[in-house]
Structures are given as structure tokens and as C-alpha cells.
Design a protein around this motif. Structure first.
Motif, mmCIF file in Angstrom:
data_model
loop_
_atom_site.group_PDB
_atom_site.id
_atom_site.type_symbol
_atom_site.label_atom_id
_atom_site.label_comp_id
_atom_site.label_asym_id
_atom_site.label_seq_id
_atom_site.Cartn_x
_atom_site.Cartn_y
_atom_site.Cartn_z
ATOM 1 N N ALA A 196 -17.137 38.429 11.840
ATOM 2 C CA ALA A 196 -17.562 37.201 12.535
ATOM 3 C C ALA A 196 -16.705 36.158 12.575
ATOM 4 C CB ALA A 196 -19.113 36.810 12.556
ATOM 5 N N LYS A 197 -16.636 35.372 11.237
ATOM 6 C CA LYS A 197 -15.862 34.403 11.010
ATOM 7 C C LYS A 197 -14.339 34.191 11.675
ATOM 8 C CE LYS A 197 -15.573 30.600 7.777
ATOM 9 N NZ LYS A 197 -15.682 29.864 6.323
ATOM 10 N N PRO A 198 -13.671 35.043 11.199
ATOM 11 C CA PRO A 198 -12.224 34.844 11.561
ATOM 12 C C PRO A 198 -12.152 35.408 12.979
ATOM 13 C CG PRO A 198 -12.485 37.029 10.324
ATOM 14 C CD PRO A 198 -13.623 36.261 10.181
ATOM 15 N N LEU A 199 -12.765 36.060 13.616
ATOM 16 C CA LEU A 199 -12.552 36.377 14.882
ATOM 17 C C LEU A 199 -12.987 35.169 15.869
ATOM 18 C CD1 LEU A 199 -13.441 40.073 15.308
ATOM 19 C CD2 LEU A 199 -11.180 39.000 15.556
ATOM 20 N N SER A 200 -14.286 34.478 15.521
ATOM 21 C CA SER A 200 -14.788 33.616 16.255
ATOM 22 C C SER A 200 -13.565 32.210 16.121
ATOM 23 C CB SER A 200 -16.217 33.224 15.798
ATOM 24 O OG SER A 200 -16.184 32.732 14.306
ATOM 25 N N ILE A 201 -13.191 32.229 14.849
ATOM 26 C CA ILE A 201 -12.147 31.014 14.766
ATOM 27 C C ILE A 201 -10.929 31.162 15.498
ATOM 28 C CG2 ILE A 201 -10.653 30.127 13.269
ATOM 29 C CD1 ILE A 201 -12.616 30.305 10.993
ATOM 30 N N ALA A 202 -10.612 32.564 15.839
ATOM 31 C CA ALA A 202 -9.608 32.821 16.571
ATOM 32 C C ALA A 202 -9.608 32.462 17.997
ATOM 33 C CB ALA A 202 -8.850 34.280 16.309
ATOM 34 N N GLY A 203 -11.042 32.869 18.385
ATOM 35 C CA GLY A 203 -11.521 32.641 19.849
ATOM 36 C C GLY A 203 -11.618 31.375 20.307
ATOM 37 N N GLN A 204 -11.535 30.372 19.442
ATOM 38 C CA GLN A 204 -11.952 28.861 19.940
ATOM 39 C C GLN A 204 -10.880 28.154 20.883
ATOM 40 O OE1 GLN A 204 -13.941 26.867 16.591
ATOM 41 N NE2 GLN A 204 -15.449 28.605 16.552
ATOM 42 N N ASN A 205 -9.604 28.423 20.551
ATOM 43 C CA ASN A 205 -8.668 27.845 21.451
ATOM 44 C C ASN A 205 -7.566 28.745 21.629
ATOM 45 O OD1 ASN A 205 -6.564 24.711 20.895
ATOM 46 N ND2 ASN A 205 -7.637 25.397 22.608
ATOM 47 N N VAL A 206 -7.704 29.663 22.656
ATOM 48 C CA VAL A 206 -6.933 30.872 22.897
ATOM 49 C C VAL A 206 -5.748 30.450 23.797
ATOM 50 C CG1 VAL A 206 -8.544 32.568 22.585
ATOM 51 C CG2 VAL A 206 -8.591 31.535 24.733
ATOM 52 N N LEU A 207 -6.196 29.451 24.568
ATOM 53 C CA LEU A 207 -4.859 28.887 25.397
ATOM 54 C C LEU A 207 -3.600 28.468 24.383
ATOM 55 C CD1 LEU A 207 -3.451 28.588 28.194
ATOM 56 C CD2 LEU A 207 -4.765 26.100 28.227
ATOM 57 N N LEU A 208 -3.862 27.790 23.398
ATOM 58 C CA LEU A 208 -2.751 27.350 22.483
ATOM 59 C C LEU A 208 -2.106 28.659 22.022
ATOM 60 C CD1 LEU A 208 -1.029 25.263 21.312
ATOM 61 C CD2 LEU A 208 -3.037 25.105 19.419
ATOM 62 N N ALA A 209 -3.083 29.758 21.510
ATOM 63 C CA ALA A 209 -2.401 31.043 20.825
ATOM 64 C C ALA A 209 -1.591 31.504 21.825
ATOM 65 C CB ALA A 209 -3.496 31.697 20.494
ATOM 66 N N TYR A 210 -2.044 31.836 23.156
ATOM 67 C CA TYR A 210 -1.217 32.584 24.391
ATOM 68 C C TYR A 210 0.028 31.608 24.418
ATOM 69 C CZ TYR A 210 0.007 34.671 28.675
ATOM 70 O OH TYR A 210 0.705 35.210 29.442
ATOM 71 N N LEU A 211 0.176 30.570 24.664
ATOM 72 C CA LEU A 211 1.303 29.580 25.101
ATOM 73 C C LEU A 211 2.404 29.587 23.774
ATOM 74 C CD1 LEU A 211 0.174 26.355 26.663
ATOM 75 C CD2 LEU A 211 1.243 28.444 27.825
ATOM 76 N N LEU A 212 2.082 29.665 22.500
ATOM 77 C CA LEU A 212 2.916 29.698 21.446
ATOM 78 C C LEU A 212 3.396 31.250 21.385
ATOM 79 C CD1 LEU A 212 0.412 27.908 18.735
ATOM 80 C CD2 LEU A 212 2.840 27.105 19.579
ATOM 81 N N SER A 213 2.572 32.358 21.542
ATOM 82 C CA SER A 213 3.200 33.541 21.569
ATOM 83 C C SER A 213 3.927 33.695 22.641
ATOM 84 C CB SER A 213 1.971 34.526 21.846
ATOM 85 O OG SER A 213 1.411 34.590 23.123
ATOM 86 N N GLU A 214 3.814 33.208 23.775
ATOM 87 C CA GLU A 214 4.966 33.337 24.856
ATOM 88 C C GLU A 214 6.072 32.400 24.485
ATOM 89 O OE1 GLU A 214 4.469 35.195 27.757
ATOM 90 O OE2 GLU A 214 3.277 36.304 26.356
ATOM 91 N N MET A 215 6.060 31.564 23.941
ATOM 92 C CA MET A 215 7.209 30.541 23.449
ATOM 93 C C MET A 215 8.001 31.024 22.330
ATOM 94 S SD MET A 215 6.631 26.591 22.095
ATOM 95 C CE MET A 215 8.035 25.615 21.629
ATOM 96 N N GLN A 216 7.396 32.067 21.549
ATOM 97 C CA GLN A 216 7.973 32.603 20.440
ATOM 98 C C GLN A 216 9.307 33.161 20.625
ATOM 99 O OE1 GLN A 216 5.928 35.746 17.899
ATOM 100 N NE2 GLN A 216 7.663 36.905 18.528
ATOM 101 N N GLU A 217 9.628 33.799 21.595
ATOM 102 C CA GLU A 217 10.852 34.414 22.135
ATOM 103 C C GLU A 217 11.852 33.500 22.079
ATOM 104 O OE1 GLU A 217 12.963 37.706 25.146
ATOM 105 O OE2 GLU A 217 10.772 37.276 25.230
ATOM 106 N N SER A 218 11.639 32.460 22.848
ATOM 107 C CA SER A 218 12.702 31.458 23.129
ATOM 108 C C SER A 218 13.055 30.681 21.716
ATOM 109 C CB SER A 218 12.393 30.526 24.354
ATOM 110 O OG SER A 218 10.862 30.059 23.927
ATOM 111 N N VAL A 219 12.070 30.319 20.957
ATOM 112 C CA VAL A 219 12.446 29.851 19.863
ATOM 113 C C VAL A 219 13.252 30.533 18.782
ATOM 114 C CG1 VAL A 219 11.272 28.841 17.592
ATOM 115 C CG2 VAL A 219 10.350 28.395 20.034
ATOM 116 N N PHE A 220 12.962 31.933 18.744
ATOM 117 C CA PHE A 220 13.629 32.689 17.814
ATOM 118 C C PHE A 220 15.082 32.859 18.480
ATOM 119 C CE2 PHE A 220 10.012 35.546 15.899
ATOM 120 C CZ PHE A 220 9.847 34.605 15.059
ATOM 121 N N ASP A 221 15.146 32.962 19.754
ATOM 122 C CA ASP A 221 16.634 32.881 20.333
ATOM 123 C C ASP A 221 17.395 31.601 20.041
ATOM 124 O OD1 ASP A 221 16.369 35.345 21.300
ATOM 125 O OD2 ASP A 221 15.469 34.673 23.338
#
Length: 415
Positions: free
Chosen positions: A344-369
Motif C-alpha cells: 500500500a505505502k509505496p504504490l499510494s505514494i507513487a500515485g499522488q502526483n502522476v502528472l509530474l511522473a509522466y512528464l518526467l518519463s516523457e522528458m527523459q529521452e530528450s535529456v539523455f540525447d
């Protein structure tokens, strides 16, 4: 199915919804990253069905991730808008909040979609960073009342900078084909489609409006699911061809099938806030009937339109409703009824600001490049399926840990 009391007062925060949201976001980052691995490494069942089969009917677990998130958006609406109704906030003000959130998601979605057509890695990185800054809210947890006003001013300045960056990205974008995203003279915005965030925005808009109209009246909400799903068939036969708004948004898929998934989530979410469902047995019975009913409906409609995520067929939608509801019921037991903390604890923490997580994941490729690490990252998945899975699991965990760390420091995204 009896109608519930029209009460809109929410219960305490439901850990299982946060946990399910965190799980779905983990899966979204995982499957998006895995899609970058060589096709020879990734088996068909771990890719979108349409990516490996140009014709035919079917789906994989990957095709259930996006509709799962749509479903959770619907489940969350009573807890987002219910308190506003309870404290007597005017409907025009609530409507303004809904429209503002919708426009924010549409803006981010349109920027991201255009970025796929060109712009370069520097433009992409700037676009994602601007989007994050435009909707961020930050204040250290230990900040006292005397410091709060200075943090609010800093928030405003950073947001203005973020919006300016988004506008600059829109005005300076030129695709590989030579078209501009945004021109002022003549005023024109290039939109090929709205992107994942934009589709979520349209579904949120439709579902939030229906919640304001019907509140927790479950029979009415179920009827809305049926009507909105029928938009798919109507659109197939040209019902919306001469309807002016249909030139801007797809009524069969976006405001039909996909929005119906979100309304189905709202329907299930009402059992968590109404007095007639206060007993655990009532919640379990309703959810099981919900799962069985939507699964049966999916089977009935399979022969008519088939199962297709890309076409948003009714059978695909109903399977998504059934599977996501079943997942939520499982999380409800291990998060709310008899909490298992290590789940419960790790998943609920992960689920409290998912828009930031999604944008960071999509941003990752350009940062690596930009850092010249793109080839190195790609090479991590080339050896075997195990290597590809390890890379994608690691990517999802790191992104969610970064998000949780930023949240702990007081940095969040707030639309």
C-alpha cells in the motif's frame, strides 16, 4: 440498481485509488520504455496488439494501461469535486476549475504531439521543462506562515516563466514538414490529435460535467455510459458528420468510448462516498456485479466491432472497465480493508502526483540525447528480453522515486 443518496461529501482519502493510480503509472512508464526496445527482443504479448497486427481483433495487457488511467480519473472525480460542492462553492467557479484543468491538459497534449513531428531534442527538453514549471507548486513542508507569502510570490513567478516558455515553444516550433504549430497572423493552431494528456482532458471534462448534473445517482451514470458508448456506432454511420463540434473533437472515440470509460470509473467511485454502500459487503457485491456485467457486455459486442484500442471499440472499453474494477477491488482489500504496508505505502505514494511522473518519463529521452547518453541507454535493451525488462522496470522505479522525492521537498504539479 438503486439510486444512491445525492450526498456528495467525500470519505477520507482512499488509499486503494492512490495505489491503483501508482500501479497504472508504473505500468505506463514501463510499457512506454519497453516500446523503445528492438521488436526482435519484445514478444507480441508485451506490445500493443495493433503494433504487431495490422488487421484483426485483439488486445494485450499493454492496451489496458491507458484506459485504466481514464477509469481512475473517473473514480477520483467525486473526491476532487465533492468537497467543493459540500462547502457550497458556486457552480460557475467549479465549472471554471474544470475548464482550466481541461485546457491545461489539452495544451500539454498538443505540445507533446507536435514535438513528435520535429522540433529537436533541445526544443523537446525546453517544452517539457516549461510545462512542468507552468503548473508547479512548491513550498517546503517546514515553511512557516511568515514565509508562505514569499513562496507564493516565487510560485507565481516560476509559473509565469513556465507559461512564457510554453508559448515560446509553440511559436517557434517548425515540423520536419515545414508547418508551424502556432501562428498569430493568421491565428492558427496545428492539431493532428490531442495526445494522451489531451484525450484525458476531454474525458475529464465530459465526466466532471456529468458528475455535476447527476452527482451520485448511479442509474443515471450507468445510462450515460450506455449512451456515450453508443456514440461509437453512431459515428461509424456518419451521425456526427454535419455536427460542427465534431470538426474539433472525435465524438465516437474521444467523447464517446473513451469518455464512457471515465464515467464508468465515476460510477464505481460513487460507492465509496454514499451511505447506502458504507458496509464492506455492499461494496464487494457491487464491484463484482460491475466486473461481471461489463465483462459480459464486452463478450456480447466482440463479434460486432471486435477489440481494438486504436478504434476505441465498445468491447475494448468494457474489458478495460471490468479489468480495472477488478484490480481496484484487489487493491481495496490490501490497502484499505486489511492494509499490507509494503504494498500500500509505496504504490499510494507513487500515485499522488502522476502528472509530474509522466512528464518526467516523457522528458527523459530528450535529456539523455542532450547529454549524449541516448545510444548508451538504447544499448541496455538490446541483449535480451530480460535486459529490456530490467531497463524498463528500472526506468519506472527511478522516475517514481524522483517524483516522490520532489513531492517530499514540497514540489508538485497542480492544474
Amino acid at each position: 440498481m438503486p439510486d444512491a443518496s445525492p450526498s456528495t461529501a467525500p470519505a477520507a482519502r482512499i488509499t486503494s485509488i492512490d495505489a491503483l493510480r501508482g500501479f497504472v503509472m508504473f505500468m505506463m512508464i514501463f510499457v512506454n520504455d519497453l516500446a523503445g526496445a528492438p521488436d526482435s527482443v519484445v514478444p507480441d504479448w508485451m506490445a500493443h496488439f495493433s503494433d504487431r497486427h495490422k488487421t484483426g481483433s485483439g488486445m494485450t495487457f499493454v492496451d489496458l494501461v491507458f484506459p485504466g488511467f481514464l477509469f481512475i480519473v473517473g473514480m477520483s472525480i467525486p473526491f476532487a469535486l465533492g468537497p467543493r460542492l459540500k462547502r457550497g462553492e458556486p457552480l460557475w467557479k467549479i465549472g471554471g476549475h474544470i475548464i482550466t484543468r481541461t485546457l491545461a491538459l489539452l495544451a500539454l497534449g498538443i505540445l507533446m504531439v507536435n514535438g513528435e513531428e520535429g522540433g529537436g531534442v533541445a526544443w523537446e527538453a525546453e517544452m517539457f521543462l516549461s510545462g512542468i514549471l507552468a503548473f508547479c507548486s512548491f513550498m517546503p513542508r517546514k515553511a512557516g506562515p511568515s514565509e508562505a507569502k514569499y513562496w507564493k510570490i516565487a510560485n507565481l513567478c516560476v509559473r509565469v516563466l513556465g507559461f512564457a516558455g510554453m508559448l515560446y515553444c509553440a511559436l517557434t516550433f517548425i515540423s520536419k514538414r515545414g508547418h508551424h504549430m502556432l501562428t498569430l497572423s493568421p491565428l492558427h493552431l496545428h492539431v493532428s490529435w490531442y495526445g494522451i494528456l489531451g484525450l484525458i482532458g476531454w474525458a475529464y471534462l465530459a465526466t466532471a460535467i456529468l458528475f455535476l448534473i447527476f452527482r451520485t445517482r448511479r442509474t443515471a451514470l450507468l445510462a450515460c455510459v450506455a449512451v456515450m458508448t453508443s456514440f461509437f456506432a453512431a459515428d461509424k454511420y456518419g451521425f456526427f458528420d454535419n455536427f460542427w463540434p465534431a470538426h474539433f473533437v472525435d465524438f465516437g472515440g474521444t467523447l464517446g468510448s473513451q469518455a464512457a470509460i471515465t464515467v464508468a470509473g465515476l460510477l464505481l467511485g460513487t460507492i465509496l462516498i454514499t451511505p447506502d454502500m458504507a458496509v464492506l459487503k455492499s461494496k464487494v457485491q457491487f464491484t463484482l456485479l460491475f466486473v461481471i456485467g461489463f465483462a459480459f457486455a464486452a463478450l456480447l459486442l466482440n463479434g460486432l466491432y471486435g477489440i481494438s484500442k486504436n478504434d476505441c471499440t465498445p468491447s475494448w472499453c468494457f474489458w478495460a472497465d471490468a479489468v480495472t474494477a477488478a484490480l481496484w477491488l484487489g487493491f481495496y482489500f490490501v490497502c484499505d480493508v486489511k492494509p499490507v504496508k509494503f504494498v500500500a505505502k509505496p504504490l499510494s505514494i507513487a500515485g499522488q502526483n502522476v502528472l509530474l511522473a509522466y512528464l518526467l518519463s516523457e522528458m527523459q529521452e530528450s535529456v539523455f540525447d542532450l547529454l549524449h547518453l541516448g545510444n548508451w541507454y538504447d544499448s541496455l535493451s538490446e541483449g535480451s528480453l530480460a535486459a529490456a525488462i530490467a531497463r524498463s522496470v528500472g526506468c519506472a522505479i527511478v522516475i517514481l522515486l524522483i517524483t516522490a522525492g520532489l513531492n517530499r521537498l514540497g514540489f508538485r504539479l497542480k492544474l
